[in-house]
Write a protein that holds these residues in place. Structure first.
Motif, PDB file in Angstrom:
ATOM      1  N   ILE A 178       0.832  -1.210   0.000  1.00 46.46           N
ATOM      2  CA  ILE A 178       0.000   0.000   0.000  1.00 46.46           C
ATOM      3  C   ILE A 178       0.866   1.260   0.000  1.00 46.46           C
ATOM      4  CG2 ILE A 178      -1.516   1.384   1.500  1.00 46.46           C
ATOM      5  CD1 ILE A 178      -2.941  -1.253   2.217  1.00 46.46           C
ATOM      6  N   THR A 179       1.882   1.280   0.847  1.00 46.51           N
ATOM      7  CA  THR A 179       2.707   2.491   0.947  1.00 46.51           C
ATOM      8  C   THR A 179       3.588   2.689  -0.285  1.00 46.51           C
ATOM      9  OG1 THR A 179       4.431   1.285   2.171  1.00 46.51           O
ATOM     10  CG2 THR A 179       2.756   2.426   3.458  1.00 46.51           C
ATOM     11  N   PHE A 180       4.027   1.602  -0.895  1.00 51.17           N
ATOM     12  CA  PHE A 180       4.897   1.759  -2.057  1.00 51.17           C
ATOM     13  C   PHE A 180       4.138   2.146  -3.322  1.00 51.17           C
ATOM     14  CE2 PHE A 180       8.066  -0.366   0.584  1.00 51.17           C
ATOM     15  CZ  PHE A 180       9.220   0.336   0.221  1.00 51.17           C
ATOM     16  N   ILE A 181       2.830   1.838  -3.390  1.00 50.90           N
ATOM     17  CA  ILE A 181       2.064   2.262  -4.564  1.00 50.90           C
ATOM     18  C   ILE A 181       1.367   3.605  -4.344  1.00 50.90           C
ATOM     19  CG2 ILE A 181       1.689  -0.126  -5.283  1.00 50.90           C
ATOM     20  CD1 ILE A 181      -1.212   0.146  -4.363  1.00 50.90           C
ATOM     21  N   THR A 182       1.364   4.098  -3.098  1.00 50.15           N
ATOM     22  CA  THR A 182       0.716   5.378  -2.802  1.00 50.15           C
ATOM     23  C   THR A 182       1.224   6.529  -3.663  1.00 50.15           C
ATOM     24  OG1 THR A 182       0.047   4.819  -0.545  1.00 50.15           O
ATOM     25  CG2 THR A 182       0.372   7.147  -1.025  1.00 50.15           C
ATOM     26  N   PRO A 183       2.561   6.704  -3.843  1.00 45.60           N
ATOM     27  CA  PRO A 183       3.029   7.812  -4.691  1.00 45.60           C
ATOM     28  C   PRO A 183       2.456   7.775  -6.107  1.00 45.60           C
ATOM     29  CG  PRO A 183       4.842   6.924  -3.411  1.00 45.60           C
ATOM     30  CD  PRO A 183       3.690   5.982  -3.211  1.00 45.60           C
TER      31      PRO A 183
ATOM     32  N   PHE B 165     -10.702  10.676   0.267  1.00 47.06           N
ATOM     33  CA  PHE B 165     -10.705   9.679   1.340  1.00 47.06           C
ATOM     34  C   PHE B 165      -9.879   8.453   0.978  1.00 47.06           C
ATOM     35  CE2 PHE B 165     -14.538  12.067   2.425  1.00 47.06           C
ATOM     36  CZ  PHE B 165     -14.361  12.223   3.794  1.00 47.06           C
ATOM     37  N   LEU B 166      -9.633   8.269  -0.306  1.00 49.45           N
ATOM     38  CA  LEU B 166      -8.873   7.102  -0.757  1.00 49.45           C
ATOM     39  C   LEU B 166      -7.396   7.409  -0.888  1.00 49.45           C
ATOM     40  CD1 LEU B 166     -11.376   5.807  -3.477  1.00 49.45           C
ATOM     41  CD2 LEU B 166     -11.142   5.076  -1.088  1.00 49.45           C
ATOM     42  N   TRP B 167      -7.050   8.439  -1.687  1.00 44.90           N
ATOM     43  CA  TRP B 167      -5.640   8.786  -1.839  1.00 44.90           C
ATOM     44  C   TRP B 167      -5.431  10.204  -2.368  1.00 44.90           C
ATOM     45  CZ3 TRP B 167      -7.460   4.767  -5.291  1.00 44.90           C
ATOM     46  CH2 TRP B 167      -7.776   5.220  -6.564  1.00 44.90           C
ATOM     47  N   GLY B 168      -6.493  10.925  -2.605  1.00 47.31           N
ATOM     48  CA  GLY B 168      -6.366  12.226  -3.258  1.00 47.31           C
ATOM     49  C   GLY B 168      -5.325  13.136  -2.641  1.00 47.31           C
ATOM     50  N   ASP B 169      -4.407  13.615  -3.445  1.00 50.43           N
ATOM     51  CA  ASP B 169      -3.344  14.500  -2.964  1.00 50.43           C
ATOM     52  C   ASP B 169      -3.834  15.945  -2.991  1.00 50.43           C
ATOM     53  OD1 ASP B 169      -0.983  15.509  -2.107  1.00 50.43           O
ATOM     54  OD2 ASP B 169       0.156  15.105  -3.925  1.00 50.43           O
ATOM     55  N   VAL B 170      -4.815  16.230  -2.143  1.00 48.40           N
ATOM     56  CA  VAL B 170      -5.374  17.580  -2.031  1.00 48.40           C
ATOM     57  C   VAL B 170      -5.195  18.062  -0.599  1.00 48.40           C
ATOM     58  CG1 VAL B 170      -7.043  17.364  -3.925  1.00 48.40           C
ATOM     59  CG2 VAL B 170      -7.661  16.554  -1.645  1.00 48.40           C
ATOM     60  N   LYS B 171      -5.318  19.349  -0.396  1.00 47.27           N
ATOM     61  CA  LYS B 171      -4.974  19.934   0.892  1.00 47.27           C
ATOM     62  C   LYS B 171      -5.858  19.451   2.040  1.00 47.27           C
ATOM     63  CE  LYS B 171      -2.682  24.140  -0.710  1.00 47.27           C
ATOM     64  NZ  LYS B 171      -2.673  25.616  -0.684  1.00 47.27           N
TER      65      LYS B 171
ATOM     66  N   TYR C  74      -5.910  14.694   4.690  1.00 46.11           N
ATOM     67  CA  TYR C  74      -4.814  14.568   5.644  1.00 46.11           C
ATOM     68  C   TYR C  74      -4.440  13.100   5.892  1.00 46.11           C
ATOM     69  CZ  TYR C  74      -6.769  19.191   6.477  1.00 46.11           C
ATOM     70  OH  TYR C  74      -7.274  20.447   6.301  1.00 46.11           O
ATOM     71  N   PHE C  75      -5.437  12.260   6.046  1.00 45.72           N
ATOM     72  CA  PHE C  75      -5.170  10.844   6.346  1.00 45.72           C
ATOM     73  C   PHE C  75      -6.003   9.939   5.440  1.00 45.72           C
ATOM     74  CE2 PHE C  75      -4.338  13.209  10.288  1.00 45.72           C
ATOM     75  CZ  PHE C  75      -3.013  12.840  10.508  1.00 45.72           C
ATOM     76  N   PRO C  76      -5.689   9.925   4.135  1.00 43.70           N
ATOM     77  CA  PRO C  76      -6.422   9.050   3.218  1.00 43.70           C
ATOM     78  C   PRO C  76      -6.064   7.584   3.456  1.00 43.70           C
ATOM     79  CG  PRO C  76      -4.579  10.067   2.084  1.00 43.70           C
ATOM     80  CD  PRO C  76      -4.641  10.697   3.451  1.00 43.70           C
ATOM     81  N   LEU C  77      -6.914   6.695   2.940  1.00 43.61           N
ATOM     82  CA  LEU C  77      -6.725   5.262   3.154  1.00 43.61           C
ATOM     83  C   LEU C  77      -5.366   4.784   2.646  1.00 43.61           C
ATOM     84  CD1 LEU C  77      -8.518   3.099   4.439  1.00 43.61           C
ATOM     85  CD2 LEU C  77      -9.255   2.449   2.150  1.00 43.61           C
ATOM     86  N   PHE C  78      -4.924   5.346   1.533  1.00 52.15           N
ATOM     87  CA  PHE C  78      -3.569   5.101   1.030  1.00 52.15           C
ATOM     88  C   PHE C  78      -2.726   6.329   1.340  1.00 52.15           C
ATOM     89  CE2 PHE C  78      -6.137   2.172  -1.311  1.00 52.15           C
ATOM     90  CZ  PHE C  78      -5.325   1.118  -1.676  1.00 52.15           C
TER      91      PHE C  78
ATOM     92  N   TRP D  43      -2.425   5.343   4.767  1.00 49.41           N
ATOM     93  CA  TRP D  43      -2.573   5.203   6.214  1.00 49.41           C
ATOM     94  C   TRP D  43      -3.175   3.881   6.665  1.00 49.41           C
ATOM     95  CZ3 TRP D  43      -0.190   8.282   9.561  1.00 49.41           C
ATOM     96  CH2 TRP D  43       0.351   9.468   9.034  1.00 49.41           C
ATOM     97  N   LEU D  44      -3.826   3.150   5.766  1.00 47.95           N
ATOM     98  CA  LEU D  44      -4.309   1.819   6.121  1.00 47.95           C
ATOM     99  C   LEU D  44      -3.149   0.903   6.503  1.00 47.95           C
ATOM    100  CD1 LEU D  44      -6.476  -0.401   6.306  1.00 47.95           C
ATOM    101  CD2 LEU D  44      -6.268  -0.696   3.812  1.00 47.95           C
ATOM    102  N   ALA D  45      -1.956   1.223   6.035  1.00 48.69           N
ATOM    103  CA  ALA D  45      -0.782   0.382   6.316  1.00 48.69           C
ATOM    104  C   ALA D  45      -0.540   0.227   7.813  1.00 48.69           C
ATOM    105  CB  ALA D  45       0.459   0.981   5.643  1.00 48.69           C
ATOM    106  N   TYR D  46      -0.870   1.245   8.599  1.00 46.05           N
ATOM    107  CA  TYR D  46      -0.544   1.179  10.032  1.00 46.05           C
ATOM    108  C   TYR D  46      -1.472   0.248  10.820  1.00 46.05           C
ATOM    109  CZ  TYR D  46       2.760   4.713   8.760  1.00 46.05           C
ATOM    110  OH  TYR D  46       3.809   5.368   8.153  1.00 46.05           O
ATOM    111  N   PRO D  47      -2.797   0.284  10.614  1.00 52.36           N
ATOM    112  CA  PRO D  47      -3.626  -0.748  11.258  1.00 52.36           C
ATOM    113  C   PRO D  47      -3.224  -2.157  10.813  1.00 52.36           C
ATOM    114  CG  PRO D  47      -5.005   1.033  10.453  1.00 52.36           C
ATOM    115  CD  PRO D  47      -3.630   1.301   9.941  1.00 52.36           C
ATOM    116  N   LEU D  48      -2.854  -2.310   9.554  1.00 54.82           N
ATOM    117  CA  LEU D  48      -2.416  -3.620   9.073  1.00 54.82           C
ATOM    118  C   LEU D  48      -1.126  -4.045   9.770  1.00 54.82           C
ATOM    119  CD1 LEU D  48      -3.109  -3.343   5.224  1.00 54.82           C
ATOM    120  CD2 LEU D  48      -4.462  -4.558   6.943  1.00 54.82           C
TER     121      LEU D  48
END
Length: 324
Positions: free
Chosen positions: A130-135, A153-159, A162-166, A168-173
Protein backbone atom coordinates in the motif's frame (compact mmCIF):
# COMPACT_ATOMS: atom_id res chain seq x y z
CA UNK A 1 -1.36 15.13 19.30
CA UNK A 2 -2.47 18.28 21.09
CA UNK A 3 0.87 20.05 20.77
CA UNK A 4 1.13 19.40 17.02
CA UNK A 5 -2.36 20.80 16.40
CA UNK A 6 -1.42 23.92 18.35
CA UNK A 7 1.80 24.30 16.35
CA UNK A 8 -0.06 23.88 13.06
CA UNK A 9 -2.95 26.23 13.84
CA UNK A 10 -1.87 28.63 16.62
CA UNK A 11 1.88 29.21 16.27
CA UNK A 12 3.10 32.12 14.17
CA UNK A 13 5.01 31.37 10.92
CA UNK A 14 8.26 32.29 12.70
CA UNK A 15 7.60 29.68 15.40
CA UNK A 16 6.26 27.11 12.93
CA UNK A 17 9.40 27.26 10.75
CA UNK A 18 11.84 27.44 13.67
CA UNK A 19 13.82 24.52 15.09
CA UNK A 20 11.29 24.25 17.92
CA UNK A 21 8.51 24.11 15.33
CA UNK A 22 10.26 21.31 13.47
CA UNK A 23 10.75 19.37 16.69
CA UNK A 24 7.04 19.82 17.41
CA UNK A 25 6.18 18.52 13.93
CA UNK A 26 8.52 15.56 14.43
CA UNK A 27 6.91 14.68 17.78
CA UNK A 28 3.51 15.03 16.16
CA UNK A 29 4.53 12.59 13.43
CA UNK A 30 5.14 8.92 14.21
CA UNK A 31 4.36 9.24 17.97
CA UNK A 32 0.87 10.50 17.04
CA UNK A 33 -1.23 9.24 14.09
CA UNK A 34 0.95 6.27 12.95
CA UNK A 35 1.26 4.96 16.51
CA UNK A 36 -2.44 5.50 17.18
CA UNK A 37 -3.49 3.63 14.02
CA UNK A 38 -1.01 0.80 14.64
CA UNK A 39 -2.31 0.31 18.18
CA UNK A 40 -5.88 0.38 16.84
CA UNK A 41 -5.08 -2.41 14.36
CA UNK A 42 -3.53 -4.52 17.11
CA UNK A 43 -6.53 -4.25 19.42
CA UNK A 44 -9.08 -4.76 16.65
CA UNK A 45 -7.59 -8.21 16.03
CA UNK A 46 -7.09 -8.86 19.75
CA UNK A 47 -10.79 -8.23 20.46
CA UNK A 48 -11.70 -10.64 17.64
CA UNK A 49 -14.97 -8.95 16.67
CA UNK A 50 -17.00 -10.42 13.82
CA UNK A 51 -16.56 -8.83 10.40
CA UNK A 52 -20.14 -7.53 10.34
CA UNK A 53 -19.70 -5.82 13.72
CA UNK A 54 -16.52 -4.10 12.51
CA UNK A 55 -18.20 -2.89 9.32
CA UNK A 56 -21.06 -1.31 11.29
CA UNK A 57 -18.62 0.29 13.72
CA UNK A 58 -16.52 1.54 10.82
CA UNK A 59 -19.53 3.20 9.19
CA UNK A 60 -20.43 4.86 12.50
CA UNK A 61 -16.87 6.16 12.99
CA UNK A 62 -16.84 7.56 9.47
CA UNK A 63 -20.11 9.42 10.06
CA UNK A 64 -18.91 10.64 13.48
CA UNK A 65 -15.80 11.96 11.73
CA UNK A 66 -17.90 14.11 9.40
CA UNK A 67 -19.89 15.46 12.35
CA UNK A 68 -16.62 16.20 14.17
CA UNK A 69 -15.40 18.12 11.12
CA UNK A 70 -18.50 20.30 11.37
CA UNK A 71 -18.01 20.73 15.11
CA UNK A 72 -14.34 21.64 15.07
CA UNK A 73 -14.85 24.02 12.13
CA UNK A 74 -18.11 25.48 13.43
CA UNK A 75 -16.66 28.96 14.07
CA UNK A 76 -15.09 28.98 10.61
CA UNK A 77 -18.29 27.76 8.93
CA UNK A 78 -20.23 30.59 10.61
CA UNK A 79 -17.67 33.07 9.26
CA UNK A 80 -18.03 31.58 5.79
CA UNK A 81 -21.82 31.75 6.03
CA UNK A 82 -21.85 35.45 7.03
CA UNK A 83 -19.42 36.36 4.26
CA UNK A 84 -16.38 37.10 6.46
CA UNK A 85 -14.36 34.37 4.71
CA UNK A 86 -14.66 33.13 1.13
CA UNK A 87 -13.51 29.52 1.59
CA UNK A 88 -15.15 26.39 0.22
CA UNK A 89 -16.99 24.93 3.25
CA UNK A 90 -17.07 21.42 1.74
CA UNK A 91 -13.29 21.16 2.07
CA UNK A 92 -13.68 21.52 5.83
CA UNK A 93 -16.82 19.43 6.23
CA UNK A 94 -15.30 16.55 4.25
CA UNK A 95 -11.76 16.92 5.55
CA UNK A 96 -10.08 13.51 5.71
CA UNK A 97 -8.99 13.24 9.34
CA UNK A 98 -8.36 10.34 11.72
CA UNK A 99 -11.95 9.30 12.50
CA UNK A 100 -12.97 8.74 8.85
CA UNK A 101 -9.67 6.92 8.35
CA UNK A 102 -10.34 4.76 11.41
CA UNK A 103 -13.80 3.94 10.09
CA UNK A 104 -12.55 2.93 6.65
CA UNK A 105 -9.70 0.97 8.24
CA UNK A 106 -12.13 -1.04 10.36
CA UNK A 107 -14.06 -1.96 7.21
CA UNK A 108 -10.81 -3.03 5.53
CA UNK A 109 -9.77 -5.11 8.56
CA UNK A 110 -13.21 -6.73 8.51
CA UNK A 111 -12.41 -8.04 5.03
CA UNK A 112 -9.21 -9.66 6.32
CA UNK A 113 -11.14 -11.21 9.20
CA UNK A 114 -13.79 -12.45 6.79
CA UNK A 115 -11.22 -14.33 4.70
CA UNK A 116 -9.64 -15.67 7.92
CA UNK A 117 -6.20 -14.14 7.34
CA UNK A 118 -4.19 -15.14 10.42
CA UNK A 119 -0.58 -14.96 9.21
CA UNK A 120 1.47 -11.86 10.06
CA UNK A 121 3.07 -11.77 6.60
CA UNK A 122 -0.33 -11.29 4.94
CA UNK A 123 -0.84 -8.04 6.84
CA UNK A 124 2.67 -6.58 6.78
CA UNK A 125 3.25 -7.33 3.09
CA UNK A 126 -0.10 -5.76 2.19
CA UNK A 127 0.81 -2.75 4.32
CA UNK A 128 4.17 -2.36 2.57
CA UNK A 129 2.52 -2.72 -0.85
CA UNK A 130 0.00 0.00 0.00
CA UNK A 131 2.71 2.49 0.95
CA UNK A 132 4.90 1.76 -2.06
CA UNK A 133 2.06 2.26 -4.56
CA UNK A 134 0.72 5.38 -2.80
CA UNK A 135 3.03 7.81 -4.69
CA UNK A 136 1.64 6.49 -7.98
CA UNK A 137 -1.96 6.79 -6.81
CA UNK A 138 -1.45 10.29 -5.43
CA UNK A 139 -0.86 11.54 -8.96
CA UNK A 140 -4.37 10.42 -9.96
CA UNK A 141 -6.35 13.47 -8.88
CA UNK A 142 -9.40 12.95 -11.10
CA UNK A 143 -11.41 9.89 -12.12
CA UNK A 144 -14.49 10.34 -14.26
CA UNK A 145 -17.65 9.81 -12.26
CA UNK A 146 -15.92 10.04 -8.86
CA UNK A 147 -16.03 13.29 -6.90
CA UNK A 148 -12.74 14.76 -5.72
CA UNK A 149 -14.22 14.71 -2.22
CA UNK A 150 -14.68 10.93 -2.44
CA UNK A 151 -11.24 10.44 -3.98
CA UNK A 152 -9.71 12.42 -1.11
CA UNK A 153 -10.70 9.68 1.34
CA UNK A 154 -8.87 7.10 -0.76
CA UNK A 155 -5.64 8.79 -1.84
CA UNK A 156 -6.37 12.23 -3.26
CA UNK A 157 -3.34 14.50 -2.96
CA UNK A 158 -5.37 17.58 -2.03
CA UNK A 159 -4.97 19.93 0.89
CA UNK A 160 -7.99 18.65 2.82
CA UNK A 161 -6.91 15.00 2.50
CA UNK A 162 -4.81 14.57 5.64
CA UNK A 163 -5.17 10.84 6.35
CA UNK A 164 -6.42 9.05 3.22
CA UNK A 165 -6.73 5.26 3.15
CA UNK A 166 -3.57 5.10 1.03
CA UNK A 167 -1.05 5.08 2.70
CA UNK A 168 -2.57 5.20 6.21
CA UNK A 169 -4.31 1.82 6.12
CA UNK A 170 -0.78 0.38 6.32
CA UNK A 171 -0.54 1.18 10.03
CA UNK A 172 -3.63 -0.75 11.26
CA UNK A 173 -2.42 -3.62 9.07
CA UNK A 174 1.02 -3.40 10.70
CA UNK A 175 -0.62 -3.51 14.14
CA UNK A 176 -2.62 -6.58 13.12
CA UNK A 177 0.57 -8.18 11.81
CA UNK A 178 2.32 -7.57 15.12
CA UNK A 179 -0.57 -9.18 17.00
CA UNK A 180 -0.07 -12.45 15.12
CA UNK A 181 3.73 -12.17 15.06
CA UNK A 182 3.88 -11.63 18.82
CA UNK A 183 2.26 -15.02 19.37
CA UNK A 184 4.74 -17.04 17.32
CA UNK A 185 7.65 -18.99 18.78
CA UNK A 186 9.81 -17.42 16.08
CA UNK A 187 9.21 -13.93 17.49
CA UNK A 188 9.79 -15.04 21.07
CA UNK A 189 13.04 -16.77 20.13
CA UNK A 190 14.42 -13.92 18.03
CA UNK A 191 12.87 -10.98 19.88
CA UNK A 192 16.12 -9.05 20.28
CA UNK A 193 16.92 -9.56 16.61
CA UNK A 194 13.66 -7.78 15.85
CA UNK A 195 14.70 -4.92 18.13
CA UNK A 196 18.08 -4.78 16.37
CA UNK A 197 16.34 -4.65 12.98
CA UNK A 198 14.00 -1.88 14.23
CA UNK A 199 17.01 0.08 15.49
CA UNK A 200 18.76 -0.34 12.13
CA UNK A 201 15.70 0.84 10.16
CA UNK A 202 15.25 3.82 12.45
CA UNK A 203 18.91 4.84 12.23
CA UNK A 204 19.35 4.33 8.47
CA UNK A 205 16.24 6.27 7.48
CA UNK A 206 16.30 8.88 10.27
CA UNK A 207 17.06 11.81 7.95
CA UNK A 208 14.26 10.79 5.60
CA UNK A 209 11.92 10.25 8.52
CA UNK A 210 12.65 13.65 10.06
CA UNK A 211 12.32 15.44 6.72
CA UNK A 212 8.97 13.86 5.88
CA UNK A 213 7.64 14.32 9.44
CA UNK A 214 8.34 18.07 9.26
CA UNK A 215 6.85 18.55 5.78
CA UNK A 216 3.11 18.18 6.31
CA UNK A 217 1.87 17.51 2.78
CA UNK A 218 4.60 14.93 2.23
CA UNK A 219 3.84 13.38 5.61
CA UNK A 220 0.15 13.02 4.81
CA UNK A 221 0.94 11.26 1.52
CA UNK A 222 4.20 9.49 2.30
CA UNK A 223 5.60 6.39 0.61
CA UNK A 224 7.25 3.11 1.48
CA UNK A 225 10.60 4.34 2.77
CA UNK A 226 8.95 6.51 5.43
CA UNK A 227 6.68 3.60 6.35
CA UNK A 228 9.67 1.31 6.94
CA UNK A 229 11.27 3.95 9.13
CA UNK A 230 8.01 4.57 10.98
CA UNK A 231 7.51 0.87 11.73
CA UNK A 232 11.05 0.64 13.09
CA UNK A 233 10.49 3.77 15.18
CA UNK A 234 7.12 2.52 16.48
CA UNK A 235 8.68 -0.81 17.46
CA UNK A 236 11.34 0.98 19.52
CA UNK A 237 8.69 3.25 21.07
CA UNK A 238 6.59 0.28 22.14
CA UNK A 239 9.67 -1.46 23.53
CA UNK A 240 10.78 1.65 25.46
CA UNK A 241 7.32 2.60 26.71
CA UNK A 242 6.59 -0.91 27.95
CA UNK A 243 9.65 -0.60 30.18
CA UNK A 244 8.77 2.94 31.22
CA UNK A 245 5.34 1.67 32.19
CA UNK A 246 6.94 -0.78 34.63
CA UNK A 247 9.17 1.95 36.05
CA UNK A 248 6.27 4.34 36.79
CA UNK A 249 3.66 1.70 37.68
CA UNK A 250 0.97 2.89 40.12
CA UNK A 251 2.23 6.49 40.08
CA UNK A 252 0.01 9.47 39.20
CA UNK A 253 1.71 9.74 35.79
CA UNK A 254 0.94 6.08 35.10
CA UNK A 255 -2.70 6.44 36.13
CA UNK A 256 -3.12 9.66 34.14
CA UNK A 257 -1.64 8.17 30.96
CA UNK A 258 -3.76 5.05 31.35
CA UNK A 259 -6.83 7.24 31.77
CA UNK A 260 -6.13 9.15 28.56
CA UNK A 261 -5.30 5.90 26.80
CA UNK A 262 -8.62 4.31 27.76
CA UNK A 263 -10.45 7.42 26.54
CA UNK A 264 -8.26 8.30 23.58
CA UNK A 265 -11.18 8.85 21.18
CA UNK A 266 -12.93 11.22 23.59
CA UNK A 267 -9.61 13.01 24.16
CA UNK A 268 -9.18 13.38 20.42
CA UNK A 269 -12.70 14.76 19.95
CA UNK A 270 -12.59 17.28 22.81
CA UNK A 271 -9.16 18.68 21.97
CA UNK A 272 -10.21 19.18 18.33
CA UNK A 273 -13.46 20.91 19.25
CA UNK A 274 -11.49 23.35 21.41
CA UNK A 275 -8.49 23.91 19.12
CA UNK A 276 -10.46 24.01 15.88
CA UNK A 277 -12.86 26.72 17.00
CA UNK A 278 -10.23 28.87 18.71
CA UNK A 279 -7.98 28.65 15.63
CA UNK A 280 -10.45 30.63 13.52
CA UNK A 281 -9.87 33.65 15.75
CA UNK A 282 -6.08 33.42 16.31
CA UNK A 283 -4.84 31.43 13.32
CA UNK A 284 -1.01 31.38 13.29
CA UNK A 285 -0.52 34.48 15.44
CA UNK A 286 0.86 33.05 18.69
CA UNK A 287 4.41 33.28 20.03
CA UNK A 288 6.36 30.34 21.40
CA UNK A 289 5.46 31.22 25.00
CA UNK A 290 1.80 31.69 24.12
CA UNK A 291 1.71 28.39 22.22
CA UNK A 292 3.15 26.58 25.25
CA UNK A 293 0.56 28.25 27.49
CA UNK A 294 -2.21 27.20 25.12
CA UNK A 295 -0.88 23.65 25.21
CA UNK A 296 -0.95 23.43 29.00
CA UNK A 297 -4.38 25.03 29.20
CA UNK A 298 -5.99 22.91 26.49
CA UNK A 299 -4.46 19.72 27.89
CA UNK A 300 -5.95 20.50 31.32
CA UNK A 301 -9.36 21.47 29.96
CA UNK A 302 -9.46 18.44 27.67
CA UNK A 303 -8.53 16.14 30.55
CA UNK A 304 -11.29 17.64 32.69
CA UNK A 305 -13.88 17.25 29.92
CA UNK A 306 -12.84 13.66 29.31
CA UNK A 307 -13.12 12.93 33.03
CA UNK A 308 -16.62 14.49 33.17
CA UNK A 309 -17.62 12.53 30.07
CA UNK A 310 -16.34 9.24 31.52
CA UNK A 311 -18.08 9.98 34.83
CA UNK A 312 -21.35 10.64 32.97
CA UNK A 313 -20.98 7.40 31.00
CA UNK A 314 -20.40 5.42 34.21
CA UNK A 315 -23.48 7.00 35.83
CA UNK A 316 -25.61 6.16 32.79
CA UNK A 317 -24.30 2.61 32.74
CA UNK A 318 -25.02 2.19 36.46
CA UNK A 319 -28.59 3.48 36.01
CA UNK A 320 -29.18 1.05 33.17
CA UNK A 321 -27.95 -1.90 35.25
CA UNK A 322 -30.13 -0.79 38.16
CA UNK A 323 -33.21 -0.67 35.91
CA UNK A 324 -32.47 -4.13 34.55
Amino acid sequence: MIQIHITELFASPEVFHSLAGKISLFLGGVPAAPLFMTVMGYFVIWRAKKAGVLVKRGIRLFIYGIFLNIGLNFHLLVKIADGSFSYDPLKYIFGVDILPLAGLSLIALALFIKIKAHHPLVYILTAALITFITPMLSGITQIEGISEYVLAFLWGDVKWSYFPLFPWLAYPLAGASFYYLERTDFFKTYFYYFIALATLLTAVFMFKGFTVSTTLQEYYHHGGVFFLWAIGFISLLVFALSRLRKAIAETFADQYLQFLGRHVTATYVFQWLIIGNIATAIYRTQSMAASLAWFVGILLVTSLLVWLYSFYRKRQSAKLKYRI
